[in-house]
Design an enzyme around this catalytic site. Structure first.
Site, mmCIF file in Angstrom:
data_model
loop_
_atom_site.group_PDB
_atom_site.id
_atom_site.type_symbol
_atom_site.label_atom_id
_atom_site.label_comp_id
_atom_site.label_asym_id
_atom_site.label_seq_id
_atom_site.Cartn_x
_atom_site.Cartn_y
_atom_site.Cartn_z
ATOM 1 N N ILE A 16 1.433 -7.384 7.590
ATOM 2 C CA ILE A 16 2.640 -8.199 7.580
ATOM 3 C C ILE A 16 3.815 -7.427 8.159
ATOM 4 C CG2 ILE A 16 4.302 -9.385 6.096
ATOM 5 C CD1 ILE A 16 1.970 -9.959 4.169
ATOM 6 N N ASP A 61 8.377 7.995 4.221
ATOM 7 C CA ASP A 61 7.612 7.902 2.986
ATOM 8 C C ASP A 61 8.596 7.474 1.912
ATOM 9 O OD1 ASP A 61 6.268 8.249 0.604
ATOM 10 O OD2 ASP A 61 5.469 10.223 1.088
ATOM 11 N N ASN A 88 9.229 -3.671 3.171
ATOM 12 C CA ASN A 88 7.895 -4.260 3.178
ATOM 13 C C ASN A 88 6.833 -3.330 2.600
ATOM 14 O OD1 ASN A 88 5.649 -6.120 4.348
ATOM 15 N ND2 ASN A 88 5.251 -4.126 5.284
ATOM 16 N N SER A 142 6.184 -11.117 -4.002
ATOM 17 C CA SER A 142 4.938 -11.876 -4.051
ATOM 18 C C SER A 142 5.108 -13.003 -5.046
ATOM 19 C CB SER A 142 3.784 -10.965 -4.492
ATOM 20 O OG SER A 142 2.634 -11.721 -4.820
ATOM 21 N N LYS A 170 6.226 -6.363 -8.896
ATOM 22 C CA LYS A 170 6.930 -7.343 -8.073
ATOM 23 C C LYS A 170 7.954 -8.125 -8.896
ATOM 24 C CE LYS A 170 4.991 -6.449 -4.127
ATOM 25 N NZ LYS A 170 5.783 -5.849 -3.015
ATOM 26 N N THR A 201 -4.696 -9.141 4.241
ATOM 27 C CA THR A 201 -4.353 -7.766 4.592
ATOM 28 C C THR A 201 -5.271 -6.830 3.823
ATOM 29 O OG1 THR A 201 -2.754 -7.392 2.801
ATOM 30 C CG2 THR A 201 -1.929 -8.459 4.815
#
Length: 243
Positions: A16, A61, A88, A142, A170, A201
């Site tokens: 994504i 990172d 992301n 999500s 999330k 993914t």
């Protein structure tokens, strides 16, 4: 947006994140490809450039203070600033995630990347975003982060599998999104959370039913909101998600 919009997408070397970078690049933006793996990052940059995107690599990172600080300096010196940040980068934390008997390190890993990593990156990038004419922050969440959806599926397990690490991380990211939107309400920075849907993914062993390009669409929409667009919201392609 400014004439030359600069975006940073974390975890953009694949999936994504890569498609978000490609989509923003197709708008004529200059896009920083944030990723910690040098080879994968540069491969992604080369592929994006071959497709006409003005892409550049950003070693990043999100779990490392020094790496994030260096990324901010790179954007300042080599790109000249930052207009849009898409957080992301994310992990599941590993398996199993059944709430009974889970390894605490599984929970810790998910929170470290999915929540603390986002806070770390936002804090480092805020000085650059504050100088932008139309800054945007998009946090990739999500649907499983929705407490409303999770509670509605108790006993039915309709909203993803049992997950005491990824899903709660999330949910916390959603809460962090709200806090930033509140804190920045008197600025021109719009902060929103995005749900890409069940996208194929490596995060879900490619079991998803949506393509990465489809999953990227909501992030691209929130990254390109007009100045009077919403802030502190939680969105998927179909519209607003209940918290």
């Amino acid at each position: 947006m400014s004439e030359r919009t600069i975006a940073l997408v974390t975890g953009a070397n694949k999936g994504i994140g890569y498609e978000i970078a490609a989509g923003l690049g197709a708008l004529g933006w200059r896009v920083g490809v944030g990723a910690r793996d040098d080879q994968r990052r540069e491969t992604a940059v080369a592929k994006l450039r071959a497709g006409g995107v003005d892409a550049f690599g950003v070693p990043l990172d999100v779990t490392d203070d020094a790496s994030v600080a260096a990324a901010a300096r790179l954007l300042e010196t080599e790109a000249g600033g930052l207009d849009v940040l898409v957080n992301n980068a994310g992990i599941t934390g590993g398996e199993p995630q059944h709430p009974v008997g889970v390894d605490i390190e599984t929970v810790r890993a998910a929170v470290e990347v999915n929540v603390i990593g986002v806070v770390r990156v936002v804090e480092a990038m805020l000085p650059l975003l504050r100088r932008s004419a139309s800054p945007r922050i998009v946090n990739m969440s999500s649907g499983v982060g929705s407490l409303t959806r999770q509670s509605a599926s108790v006993g039915e397990h309709q909203t993803g599998p049992l997950s005491v690490a990824y899903a709660p991380s999330k949910t916390m990211l959603n809460a962090v999104t709200i806090q930033y939107a509140r804190a920045l309400a008197d600025t021109n920075i719009l902060v929103n959370a995005a749900c890409p849907g069940f996208t194929a993914t490596d995060l879900n062993a490619f079991r998803g039913v949506r393509t990465p390009q489809q999953g990227a669409a909501i992030a691209i929409r929130l990254a390109t909101l007009p100045d009077d667009g919403p802030t502190g919201g939680y969105f998927e392609d179909a519209g607003v998600i209940p918290w």
